[in-house]
Design an enzyme around this catalytic site. Sequence first.
Site, mmCIF file in Angstrom:
data_model
loop_
_atom_site.group_PDB
_atom_site.id
_atom_site.type_symbol
_atom_site.label_atom_id
_atom_site.label_comp_id
_atom_site.label_asym_id
_atom_site.label_seq_id
_atom_site.Cartn_x
_atom_site.Cartn_y
_atom_site.Cartn_z
ATOM 1 N N ARG A 250 0.814 -1.226 0.000
ATOM 2 C CA ARG A 250 0.000 0.000 0.000
ATOM 3 C C ARG A 250 0.854 1.286 0.000
ATOM 4 O O ARG A 250 0.477 2.293 0.586
ATOM 5 C CB ARG A 250 -0.924 0.035 1.235
ATOM 6 C CG ARG A 250 -2.096 -0.926 1.158
ATOM 7 C CD ARG A 250 -3.052 -0.525 0.055
ATOM 8 N NE ARG A 250 -4.364 -1.096 0.226
ATOM 9 C CZ ARG A 250 -4.727 -2.305 -0.201
ATOM 10 N NH1 ARG A 250 -3.871 -3.075 -0.814
ATOM 11 N NH2 ARG A 250 -5.968 -2.723 -0.016
ATOM 12 N N SER B 211 -11.225 -0.394 2.517
ATOM 13 C CA SER B 211 -10.455 -0.518 3.760
ATOM 14 C C SER B 211 -10.109 0.870 4.271
ATOM 15 O O SER B 211 -9.529 1.663 3.541
ATOM 16 C CB SER B 211 -9.129 -1.241 3.509
ATOM 17 O OG SER B 211 -9.335 -2.510 2.975
ATOM 18 N N GLU C 247 -5.864 4.608 5.828
ATOM 19 C CA GLU C 247 -5.412 4.447 4.451
ATOM 20 C C GLU C 247 -5.834 5.614 3.535
ATOM 21 O O GLU C 247 -5.014 6.109 2.773
ATOM 22 C CB GLU C 247 -5.955 3.110 3.920
ATOM 23 C CG GLU C 247 -5.405 2.746 2.571
ATOM 24 C CD GLU C 247 -6.036 1.478 2.009
ATOM 25 O OE1 GLU C 247 -7.109 1.574 1.399
ATOM 26 O OE2 GLU C 247 -5.433 0.411 2.169
HETATM 27 N N1 EPU Z 1 -11.253 -9.976 9.749
HETATM 28 C C1 EPU Z 1 -11.952 -10.028 10.935
HETATM 29 N N2 EPU Z 1 -12.956 -9.122 11.122
HETATM 30 C C2 EPU Z 1 -13.276 -8.197 10.204
HETATM 31 C C3 EPU Z 1 -12.558 -8.129 8.985
HETATM 32 C C4 EPU Z 1 -11.554 -9.055 8.790
HETATM 33 O O1 EPU Z 1 -11.698 -10.849 11.796
HETATM 34 O O2 EPU Z 1 -14.218 -7.442 10.486
HETATM 35 C C5 EPU Z 1 -10.202 -10.974 9.510
HETATM 36 C C6 EPU Z 1 -10.619 -12.005 8.474
HETATM 37 O O3 EPU Z 1 -11.353 -13.044 9.038
HETATM 38 C C7 EPU Z 1 -9.295 -12.493 7.951
HETATM 39 C C8 EPU Z 1 -8.416 -11.274 8.077
HETATM 40 O O4 EPU Z 1 -9.069 -10.362 8.928
HETATM 41 O O5 EPU Z 1 -8.754 -13.506 8.752
HETATM 42 C C9 EPU Z 1 -8.113 -10.636 6.733
HETATM 43 O O6 EPU Z 1 -9.333 -10.261 6.092
HETATM 44 P P1 EPU Z 1 -9.479 -10.147 4.488
HETATM 45 O O7 EPU Z 1 -8.980 -11.382 3.850
HETATM 46 O O8 EPU Z 1 -10.864 -9.697 4.218
HETATM 47 O O9 EPU Z 1 -8.450 -9.063 4.042
HETATM 48 P P2 EPU Z 1 -8.085 -7.643 4.662
HETATM 49 O O10 EPU Z 1 -6.695 -7.733 5.158
HETATM 50 O O11 EPU Z 1 -9.123 -7.234 5.622
HETATM 51 C C10 EPU Z 1 -7.087 -6.704 2.450
HETATM 52 C C11 EPU Z 1 -7.156 -5.403 1.715
HETATM 53 C C12 EPU Z 1 -8.447 -5.320 0.897
HETATM 54 C C13 EPU Z 1 -8.450 -6.489 -0.068
HETATM 55 C C14 EPU Z 1 -8.391 -7.789 0.761
HETATM 56 C C15 EPU Z 1 -8.332 -9.033 -0.075
HETATM 57 C C16 EPU Z 1 -5.897 -3.881 3.104
HETATM 58 C C17 EPU Z 1 -5.921 -2.706 4.006
HETATM 59 N N3 EPU Z 1 -7.065 -4.309 2.647
HETATM 60 O O12 EPU Z 1 -8.145 -6.688 3.404
HETATM 61 O O13 EPU Z 1 -8.426 -4.101 0.160
HETATM 62 O O14 EPU Z 1 -9.592 -6.480 -0.890
HETATM 63 O O15 EPU Z 1 -7.194 -7.790 1.566
HETATM 64 O O16 EPU Z 1 -7.062 -9.237 -0.585
HETATM 65 O O17 EPU Z 1 -4.810 -4.385 2.790
HETATM 66 C C18 EPU Z 1 -9.258 -1.850 0.017
HETATM 67 O O18 EPU Z 1 -8.099 -1.462 0.108
HETATM 68 O O19 EPU Z 1 -10.207 -1.047 -0.119
HETATM 69 C C19 EPU Z 1 -9.543 -3.284 0.136
HETATM 70 C C20 EPU Z 1 -10.788 -3.724 0.200
#
Ligand code: EPU
Length: 335
Positions: A159, A233, A330
Amino acid sequence: MDNLIDISSYTTFNLPSKVKSITHFTGEENLEEFFAKNDNVFVLGGGSNIILSLDLSDKAVLKIENKDIEIVEQDENNITLRIAAGEIWDNVVSFACENNYSGIEAMSAIPGIAGATPVQNVGAYGEEIKDVLVSLEAYDRIEKKYVTILAEECDFSYRMSRFKKDWKDRFVITYITIKLSKGAPKIPIYKVVQDYFKNNKIENPSIMDIRNAIINVRWSKLPKPSELPNCGSFFENPIVDKVFAAKLQQEFKDLPLFPTDHEDMFKVPAGWLIEHAGLKGVSFGPVGTYEKNALVLVNHGGATQENVIHARDEIIKIVYHKFGIMLESEPEIIK
Ligand code: EPU
């Protein structure tokens, strides 16, 4: 009556904001002249990663809207595309998938324009723009000329790029050039995506199956800005060292940790931290975390930048108190 222009509808968080003027860049406009005439310029892309303040009456907006997708080179294995910055990113992904060009299918349904993707090295489900970007063209506001910048010069990481550091506000990105593969797409290893294939009995997913899976997964966990204004995010996933990670996991047994490019550092999901600080679906005035994904802040209606900042600061404080980790937001806050 003022002559100010309301730009709230150009952004996905839908915060009220008025600016002095707006110029739509379609590719024809002379940017040198534009910058000579306007000194307080704010470049607007798809508006999906910004938090605007109410009064931007001193600002002239340059809205990037040039459109074009051109094939510049191809052989048996690869194809290189030059894409106008103002192309809607998901239209680019759709074009690539329809033609079986792989490398960006996991970045389906990300809001915003193509030209914004290098700024924060946009990524999702294992793909990042840095992995396909060859170069980009931009107008250099300091040197007052058009330049080509190679991907290697952008210092990409999670990012992050130089466009958010020493190059901040210096370049107006006008085109990006990306190199895609004509080979089979990589199947995302993410469990949610794998589960989608299993549930839909898809054994050898095609590029379109991957795109559809990602679109489906995204919209099941992320609110549609047209229904509930948001900017995806809101916080970055913090990166911690292995000693701290081990300490955290001892205390919080189910804390998920993800590897980074550096073997001693781990990514902690901010969404998990916020949820486990008891803040999923919680509101602070008109702004709250989304009920299905704590990483996303939503505007329940009538919010201003102040409300967003208040919600952000409360969340940062509560998460820090519980886990000792300081979250960083972000989206760009425009004042
Ligand atoms: N999780 C929770 N509670 C929540 C949200 C997430 O426990 O309310 C846990 C999930 O269960 C999982 C972990 O957090 O174990 C990671 O969640 P997820 O796979 O949804 O990915 P993320 O890290 O939350 C990132 C990006 C997203 C992207 C997804 C998929 C960042 C800041 N965000 O989210 O990007 O779509 O991975 O690769 O790196 C964006 O930037 O707008 C965005 C949506």
